[in-house]
Scaffold this motif. Sequence first.
Motif, PDB file in Angstrom:
ATOM      1  N   ARG A 114       2.257   1.612  -3.500  1.00 46.72           N
ATOM      2  CA  ARG A 114       1.218   2.093  -4.424  1.00 46.72           C
ATOM      3  C   ARG A 114       1.032   3.612  -4.262  1.00 46.72           C
ATOM      4  O   ARG A 114       1.007   4.354  -5.241  1.00 46.72           O
ATOM      5  CB  ARG A 114      -0.111   1.387  -4.202  1.00 46.72           C
ATOM      6  CG  ARG A 114      -1.184   1.846  -5.207  1.00 46.72           C
ATOM      7  CD  ARG A 114      -2.548   1.240  -4.961  1.00 46.72           C
ATOM      8  NE  ARG A 114      -2.576  -0.206  -4.989  1.00 46.72           N
ATOM      9  CZ  ARG A 114      -2.553  -0.962  -6.085  1.00 46.72           C
ATOM     10  NH1 ARG A 114      -2.493  -0.401  -7.275  1.00 46.72           N
ATOM     11  NH2 ARG A 114      -2.599  -2.278  -5.985  1.00 46.72           N
TER      12      ARG A 114
ATOM     13  N   ARG B 142       0.833  -1.217   0.000  1.00 48.77           N
ATOM     14  CA  ARG B 142       0.000   0.000   0.000  1.00 48.77           C
ATOM     15  C   ARG B 142       0.863   1.259   0.000  1.00 48.77           C
ATOM     16  O   ARG B 142       0.549   2.234  -0.678  1.00 48.77           O
ATOM     17  CB  ARG B 142      -0.958   0.001   1.190  1.00 48.77           C
ATOM     18  CG  ARG B 142      -2.106  -0.992   1.053  1.00 48.77           C
ATOM     19  CD  ARG B 142      -3.183  -0.781   2.102  1.00 48.77           C
ATOM     20  NE  ARG B 142      -2.711  -0.842   3.474  1.00 48.77           N
ATOM     21  CZ  ARG B 142      -2.577  -1.963   4.188  1.00 48.77           C
ATOM     22  NH1 ARG B 142      -2.904  -3.134   3.656  1.00 48.77           N
ATOM     23  NH2 ARG B 142      -2.136  -1.915   5.431  1.00 48.77           N
TER      24      ARG B 142
ATOM     25  N   ASP C 217      -2.786  -5.755  -6.750  1.00 52.62           N
ATOM     26  CA  ASP C 217      -2.202  -5.970  -5.423  1.00 52.62           C
ATOM     27  C   ASP C 217      -1.143  -7.068  -5.475  1.00 52.62           C
ATOM     28  O   ASP C 217      -0.096  -6.961  -4.832  1.00 52.62           O
ATOM     29  CB  ASP C 217      -3.289  -6.342  -4.410  1.00 52.62           C
ATOM     30  CG  ASP C 217      -4.230  -5.192  -4.097  1.00 52.62           C
ATOM     31  OD1 ASP C 217      -3.910  -4.028  -4.432  1.00 52.62           O
ATOM     32  OD2 ASP C 217      -5.298  -5.450  -3.510  1.00 52.62           O
TER      33      ASP C 217
END
Length: 151
Positions: free
Chosen positions: A109, A106, A132
């Motif tokens: 990203r 995360r 993911d």
Amino acid sequence: MSQQPYYLKSSTFNTRMNNVIGRLARHGVSLLGTAELSVRGRKSGQLQRVPVNPHTHEDVQYLVSARGHSQWVRNMRVAGGGELRVGRKVRAFDAAEIPDDERKARVIRAYLERWGWEVDQYFRGVTAKSSDTELLAACANHPVFRITVRA
């Protein structure tokens, strides 16, 4: 035969640009949030300097190594912290490397959403729009440190 950790060495042009960007940060000019990282060399003991893009995600600040297991990463693992400088503002910090898990994916990203225009080429096809699973697979190649500014 063991595989070397991923590291994309800087081109001569990029090294020169990094020197300019680092010098600008050292003198108080931050380009879109860049700062100069100083970390003690694990062999030389001397401060090593490199420009970085400190990244804040969910109110926590991180340093992401787009180029992989670079010298500053190896030094940070030994030193456990360093300094971020923009002009006269110097922030000493402690650093903790985060594991290759969903949280790290995360952070990467979010980092790519913010800095992808500059660093996508170092992520070998992984972008902010990757799945993911693809991001999680890329985690091992891109160390991430949670940094905590010292009071």
